[in-house]
Design an enzyme around this catalytic site. Structure first.
Site, PDB file in Angstrom:
ATOM      1  N   GLU A  99      63.941 -80.536  -9.388  1.00  0.00           N
ATOM      2  CA  GLU A  99      64.963 -80.955  -8.423  1.00  0.00           C
ATOM      3  C   GLU A  99      65.587 -79.748  -7.728  1.00  0.00           C
ATOM      4  OE1 GLU A  99      65.600 -83.533 -12.198  1.00  0.00           O
ATOM      5  OE2 GLU A  99      64.663 -81.626 -11.654  1.00  0.00           O
ATOM      6  N   GLU A 330      39.662 -78.141 -34.130  1.00  0.00           N
ATOM      7  CA  GLU A 330      38.324 -77.768 -33.667  1.00  0.00           C
ATOM      8  C   GLU A 330      37.317 -77.615 -34.803  1.00  0.00           C
ATOM      9  OE1 GLU A 330      37.702 -74.829 -30.771  1.00  0.00           O
ATOM     10  OE2 GLU A 330      39.036 -75.745 -29.298  1.00  0.00           O
TER      11      GLU A 330
END
Length: 403
Positions: A99, A330
């Site tokens: 903003e 992983e």
């Protein structure tokens, strides 16, 4: 001023406009740069509605992906009299919110008075690294705020909307932009990181051929895709066997990131990690989760964390206290099996290579006794020639939560 007519479009230097008919419906539009004017008519009703402007704000938000760390990506667009006056987004962690960035791009701050701002996430109402955005919107005279999603962070969680409304600002919440911040939303809703298990396998379900050497299964396209996946994660975890056999760096090497994912290794004894290990050659954070104290001196970027046990629940508890919102598992096979058996995995990503390994090659998710059956929903299939990427999400009827 130069002109050129091409098909349905009449182009003028500095902008273009045109009329187009779809099934007898006239759609008129004009676009001029640097300020953009959009006008659409469908039986006399404006087609350029809140959703269109909010979509522009979402495009702005995506520009911050990979740069905001544990902050959400947020975009904003300021509109007045059907004219886009400014755009902005949260560029980096610690920098102005979307903003404020949009307000800073106004030609004159007085333009904000009476304008509408479209923002993808509820404006903040608290002091953090920056002052409250809701206060600033009120100060500059914004008349209406259209919000894509309420902020689940308990520091905000409706307080921004309440502050705006109390000041007489009109507020509309569309609830259409939550996909921009999947891990951020999940973290505050379920009080733990969003967990993804990722692996590449042969079509006969193997991670690696027989023997101590790593088997390269997939193509460059799959490699680049998996690197892009790493760039979206805040932490990556592997086990002791993987760090010894594969010797991975666990870094993002195909695109710049402002905050490298934490590299986490689960092992018995940190002192068994070779000084030449690839993971120690790059100075981004490394966390060694071990069961006994280390006797070695470590570089500043290496942190040894000692506990008697490191179950998935304990790892999630620790990561939650650190504010980590996403975790990528992983490997290897036993680590995969442990996490899948725990019920704490939210997403599975498989890169399927068009080859077979046969024999006694290492299978996916092996090493935990007792089978646990869970249902998964296939949400995406992507061709990464010659490989295929399959993305699964846990069934909606079950979500593992921290209590």
């Amino acid at each position: 001023m130069g002109e050129e007519t091409t098909g349905l479009f009449h182009t003028v230097s500095g902008g273009f406009f045109g009329n187009h008919s779809l099934d007898g419906i006239l759609f008129s539009f004009q676009i001029f740069a640097p300020q953009i004017i959009l006008r659409g008519f469908f039986c006399g009703v404006s087609l350029i509605n809140d959703s269109v402007y909010l979509a522009m704000a979402a495009d702005q938000a995506r520009l911050g992906q990979g740069h905001t760390w544990t902050n959400p990506v947020v975009g904003a667009v300021i509109v007045k009299h059907h004219q886009v006056l400014a755009r902005g987004y949260h560029h980096r962690f610690g920098e102005p919110h979307a903003e404020i960035d949009a307000l800073n791009h106004l030609a004159d701050l007085d333009q904000a008075r009476g304008a509408t701002i479209y923002v993808t996430l509820e404006p903040c109402s608290h002091y953090g690294k920056t002052p409250p955005c809701a206060d600033r919107l009120i100060q500059v005279g914004i008349q209406r705020v259209v919000i894509g999603q309420l902020d689940p962070n308990p520091l905000v969680a409706g307080r921004g909307v309440a502050k705006l409304k109390a000041a007489g600002v009109q507020v509309t919440v569309l609830g259409t932009t939550s996909a921009l911040n999947k891990a951020y939303n999940f973290f505050y809703q379920h009080h733990r990181p969003f967990v993804t298990v990722k692996y590449a396998m042969s079509i006969d379900g193997k991670l690696n051929a027989t023997g101590p050497q790593r088997t390269h299964l997939t193509s460059q396209a799959a490699y680049h895709d998996s690197q892009a996946l790493r760039a979206t994660q805040q932490a990556i975890l592997i086990g002791e066997h993987t760090v010894q056999q594969d010797n991975p760096q666990l870094t993002v090497r195909t695109q710049p990131v402002d905050f490298a994912p934490w590299r986490i290794v689960l092992m018995q004894d940190a002192d068994q990690l070779a000084e030449t290990a690839a993971i120690l050659q790059t100075p981004s954070p490394v966390y060694l989760l071990v069961r006994q104290p280390s006797q070695r001196q470590w570089p500043d970027f290496v942190h040894v964390v000692v506990q008697p046990e490191w179950t998935p629940q304990q790892i999630l508890d620790w990561l939650t206290t650190q504010g980590i919102q996403s975790l990528l598992i992983e490997g290897g096979s036993q680590v995969q099996a442990t996490w899948l058996a725990s019920g704490a995995v939210d997403q599975l990503i498989t890169y399927l290579a068009p080859l077979t390994l046969g024999g006694t090659g290492l299978p996916v998710a092996q090493g935990v006794p007792g089978a646990v059956q869970r249902s998964w929903e296939l949400v995406q299939t992507q061709a990464l020639q010659p490989d295929i990427k399959l993305t699964y999400r846990r069934s909606a009827d079950y979500v593992y939560r921290n209590h």
